[in-house]
Design an enzyme around this catalytic site. Structure first.
Site, PDB file in Angstrom:
ATOM      1  N   ASN A  73     -58.029  88.651 -78.765  1.00  0.00           N
ATOM      2  CA  ASN A  73     -56.963  89.482 -78.209  1.00  0.00           C
ATOM      3  C   ASN A  73     -55.636  89.164 -78.888  1.00  0.00           C
ATOM      4  O   ASN A  73     -55.363  88.024 -79.248  1.00  0.00           O
ATOM      5  CB  ASN A  73     -56.848  89.268 -76.700  1.00  0.00           C
ATOM      6  CG  ASN A  73     -58.123  89.678 -75.994  1.00  0.00           C
ATOM      7  OD1 ASN A  73     -58.914  90.432 -76.556  1.00  0.00           O
ATOM      8  ND2 ASN A  73     -58.334  89.186 -74.787  1.00  0.00           N
ATOM      9  N   CYS A  75     -41.518  80.293 -98.128  1.00  0.00           N
ATOM     10  CA  CYS A  75     -41.989  80.430 -99.504  1.00  0.00           C
ATOM     11  C   CYS A  75     -41.525  81.713-100.179  1.00  0.00           C
ATOM     12  O   CYS A  75     -41.805  81.926-101.358  1.00  0.00           O
ATOM     13  CB  CYS A  75     -43.521  80.333 -99.552  1.00  0.00           C
ATOM     14  SG  CYS A  75     -44.341  81.847 -99.036  1.00  0.00           S
ATOM     15  N   HIS A  84     -57.499  87.225 -84.224  1.00  0.00           N
ATOM     16  CA  HIS A  84     -57.059  88.504 -84.800  1.00  0.00           C
ATOM     17  C   HIS A  84     -55.540  88.644 -84.758  1.00  0.00           C
ATOM     18  O   HIS A  84     -55.014  89.745 -84.810  1.00  0.00           O
ATOM     19  CB  HIS A  84     -57.721  89.675 -84.061  1.00  0.00           C
ATOM     20  CG  HIS A  84     -59.185  89.796 -84.346  1.00  0.00           C
ATOM     21  ND1 HIS A  84     -60.061  90.502 -83.561  1.00  0.00           N
ATOM     22  CD2 HIS A  84     -59.946  89.296 -85.357  1.00  0.00           C
ATOM     23  CE1 HIS A  84     -61.285  90.427 -84.068  1.00  0.00           C
ATOM     24  NE2 HIS A  84     -61.244  89.689 -85.142  1.00  0.00           N
ATOM     25  N   ASP A 102     -52.764  90.052 -77.392  1.00  0.00           N
ATOM     26  CA  ASP A 102     -51.793  90.378 -76.351  1.00  0.00           C
ATOM     27  C   ASP A 102     -50.947  89.203 -75.871  1.00  0.00           C
ATOM     28  O   ASP A 102     -50.074  89.376 -75.025  1.00  0.00           O
ATOM     29  CB  ASP A 102     -52.507  91.031 -75.156  1.00  0.00           C
ATOM     30  CG  ASP A 102     -53.673  90.182 -74.634  1.00  0.00           C
ATOM     31  OD1 ASP A 102     -53.610  88.942 -74.722  1.00  0.00           O
ATOM     32  OD2 ASP A 102     -54.655  90.767 -74.131  1.00  0.00           O
TER      33      ASP A 102
HETATM   34  P1  NAD Z   1     -64.799  95.321 -76.902  1.00  0.00           P
HETATM   35  O1  NAD Z   1     -63.931  96.438 -76.415  1.00  0.00           O
HETATM   36  O2  NAD Z   1     -65.693  95.597 -78.033  1.00  0.00           O
HETATM   37  O3  NAD Z   1     -65.703  94.759 -75.700  1.00  0.00           O
HETATM   38  C1  NAD Z   1     -65.171  94.398 -74.450  1.00  0.00           C
HETATM   39  C2  NAD Z   1     -66.277  93.745 -73.657  1.00  0.00           C
HETATM   40  O4  NAD Z   1     -65.744  93.234 -72.466  1.00  0.00           O
HETATM   41  C3  NAD Z   1     -67.421  94.701 -73.279  1.00  0.00           C
HETATM   42  O5  NAD Z   1     -68.643  94.009 -73.518  1.00  0.00           O
HETATM   43  C4  NAD Z   1     -67.203  94.946 -71.779  1.00  0.00           C
HETATM   44  O6  NAD Z   1     -68.430  95.043 -71.095  1.00  0.00           O
HETATM   45  C5  NAD Z   1     -66.524  93.667 -71.360  1.00  0.00           C
HETATM   46  N1  NAD Z   1     -65.590  93.807 -70.249  1.00  0.00           N
HETATM   47  C6  NAD Z   1     -64.631  94.748 -70.046  1.00  0.00           C
HETATM   48  N2  NAD Z   1     -63.908  94.459 -68.958  1.00  0.00           N
HETATM   49  C7  NAD Z   1     -64.434  93.309 -68.437  1.00  0.00           C
HETATM   50  C8  NAD Z   1     -64.111  92.489 -67.317  1.00  0.00           C
HETATM   51  N3  NAD Z   1     -63.093  92.776 -66.511  1.00  0.00           N
HETATM   52  N4  NAD Z   1     -64.861  91.393 -67.096  1.00  0.00           N
HETATM   53  C9  NAD Z   1     -65.891  91.059 -67.913  1.00  0.00           C
HETATM   54  N5  NAD Z   1     -66.226  91.789 -68.986  1.00  0.00           N
HETATM   55  C10 NAD Z   1     -65.508  92.896 -69.250  1.00  0.00           C
HETATM   56  O7  NAD Z   1     -63.833  94.109 -77.184  1.00  0.00           O
HETATM   57  P2  NAD Z   1     -63.965  92.870 -78.180  1.00  0.00           P
HETATM   58  O8  NAD Z   1     -65.358  92.372 -78.185  1.00  0.00           O
HETATM   59  O9  NAD Z   1     -62.857  91.938 -77.871  1.00  0.00           O
HETATM   60  O10 NAD Z   1     -63.711  93.476 -79.625  1.00  0.00           O
HETATM   61  C11 NAD Z   1     -62.744  94.462 -79.795  1.00  0.00           C
HETATM   62  C12 NAD Z   1     -61.611  94.176 -80.768  1.00  0.00           C
HETATM   63  O11 NAD Z   1     -60.496  94.849 -80.209  1.00  0.00           O
HETATM   64  C13 NAD Z   1     -61.169  92.775 -80.901  1.00  0.00           C
HETATM   65  O12 NAD Z   1     -61.087  92.558 -82.247  1.00  0.00           O
HETATM   66  C14 NAD Z   1     -59.750  92.695 -80.302  1.00  0.00           C
HETATM   67  O13 NAD Z   1     -58.890  92.142 -81.269  1.00  0.00           O
HETATM   68  C15 NAD Z   1     -59.314  94.110 -80.138  1.00  0.00           C
HETATM   69  N6  NAD Z   1     -58.707  94.445 -78.829  1.00  0.00           N
HETATM   70  C16 NAD Z   1     -57.810  93.593 -78.243  1.00  0.00           C
HETATM   71  C17 NAD Z   1     -57.252  93.918 -77.025  1.00  0.00           C
HETATM   72  C18 NAD Z   1     -56.265  92.958 -76.416  1.00  0.00           C
HETATM   73  O14 NAD Z   1     -55.535  92.271 -77.135  1.00  0.00           O
HETATM   74  N7  NAD Z   1     -56.221  92.851 -75.091  1.00  0.00           N
HETATM   75  C19 NAD Z   1     -57.622  95.088 -76.360  1.00  0.00           C
HETATM   76  C20 NAD Z   1     -58.526  95.945 -77.002  1.00  0.00           C
HETATM   77  C21 NAD Z   1     -59.083  95.614 -78.224  1.00  0.00           C
END
Ligand code: NAD
Length: 280
Positions: A112, A167, A129, A114
């Site tokens: 994340n 740098c 990331h 965030d």
């Molecule tokens: P993803 O969207 O691919 O998967 C999210 C997973 O979390 C899913 O498997 C879903 O079932 C699960 N999920 C959703 N809400 C949940 C909860 N409350 N409790 C438990 N499980 C829950 O996300 P990812 O695997 O992190 O990969 C996505 C990419 O997107 C990452 O590279 C990330 O950098 C980026 N991203 C970041 C943010 C953020 O910073 N908050 C938000 C969206 C995407």
């Protein structure tokens, strides 16, 4: 469910070096949509996904134009920062920070961007990331808080792209965009952690984004060869991999994780912490 929560708590108490891996599912309860869930950003706005794939190429081609677009008030990044400024950590973030304070969790490796783990009080966070509130030199990887640069002034004076104070290299936002390599320092440190841990708690990630999704595979494959300074010689340690997710993932299906606690991170993690307190 309750027995799995107790099992996770006792596994954590028994661990010598536990780490957490987190993904977008950690922050959905703070109001930030994930990408691939039913309410996910890409599911609702496929066009945004296409544009997201173009961002890094634009930076590589012309960093000055990249920054000018970003500061114009019409960029994806500008929108993102505004949205992220409005959210707060949820009980799941605080629970992981508490586990660290108790000396059980040694670090959080998060996908994340965030900044919510840091805001909840976690001290050792590897932003795999990147972090939306930081800038990074693409030459030496130095990180800067956003406030350390007056980007609007640089734009007005024709001074874009920003230059590294250490740098002189070109400075980009710290977010690792699609097609951009993971910064070498974070990639190396994360791999070291995956090879060192005897417990990996994986929270709210679909585990389909690589190379992040390699970290659980690395942890699983090194079972039995953990560093002797931590675990002693001749002592075979099996790495425990616990998943906490709203739904099964490839790690569940391929047997990489030992067990899945199916539920919400913001609800389950505080319950685990309560049980850890009782057990320790
Ligand atoms: P993803 O969207 O691919 O998967 C999210 C997973 O979390 C899913 O498997 C879903 O079932 C699960 N999920 C959703 N809400 C949940 C909860 N409350 N409790 C438990 N499980 C829950 O996300 P990812 O695997 O992190 O990969 C996505 C990419 O997107 C990452 O590279 C990330 O950098 C980026 N991203 C970041 C943010 C953020 O910073 N908050 C938000 C969206 C995407």
């Amino acid at each position: 469910m309750e027995s799995l929560i107790n099992r996770a708590a006792s596994d954590l108490v028994e661990s010598k070096y536990a780490i957490a891996l987190t993904g977008a599912g950690m922050s959905t309860e703070s109001g930030i949509p994930d990408f691939r869930g039913p309410k996910g950003l890409w599911t609702r706005q496929p066009e945004a996904e296409r544009r997201a794939y173009e961002i890094y190429g634009k930076f590589q081609q012309n960093p000055k134009e990249y920054w000018e677009e970003r500061l114009s008030g019409h960029s994806l990044l500008g929108d993102l920062l505004r949205d992220l400024g409005k959210v707060a950590p949820n009980p799941g973030h605080y629970a992981l920070a508490e586990l660290e304070k108790m000396g059980i969790l040694k670090c959080v490796i998060t996908q994340n961007i965030d900044n919510l783990h840091e805001r909840a009080g976690s001290k050792r966070v590897l932003d795999y990331h990147g972090n939306a509130f930081k800038l990074r030199c693409v030459s030496c990887n130095a990180r800067y808080d956003l406030e350390e640069y007056d980007l609007q002034e640089l734009r007005d004076e024709g001074g874009l792209p920003p230059r590294c104070k250490k740098c002189g290299g070109i400075v980009k936002d710290d977010i690792v965009h699609f097609t951009e390599p993971i910064p070498s320092d974070i990639a190396e440190e994360s791999e070291k952690e995956a090879l060192k841990c005897d417990l990996m708690l994986i929270c709210g990630t679909s585990a389909v984004v690589y190379p992040f999704a390699n970290l659980p595979l690395m942890a699983r494959s090194h079972s039995g060869t953990l560093p002797s300074e931590l675990y002693g010689t001749g002592y075979r340690t099996i790495v425990k991999i616990i998943e906490l997710n709203a739904e099964p993932t490839p790690l569940t299906q391929d047997g990489i994780s030992d067990y899945l606690i199916q539920g919400k991170t913001g609800e389950i993690l505080p319950q685990i912490v309560e049980q850890v307190k009782k057990a320790s």
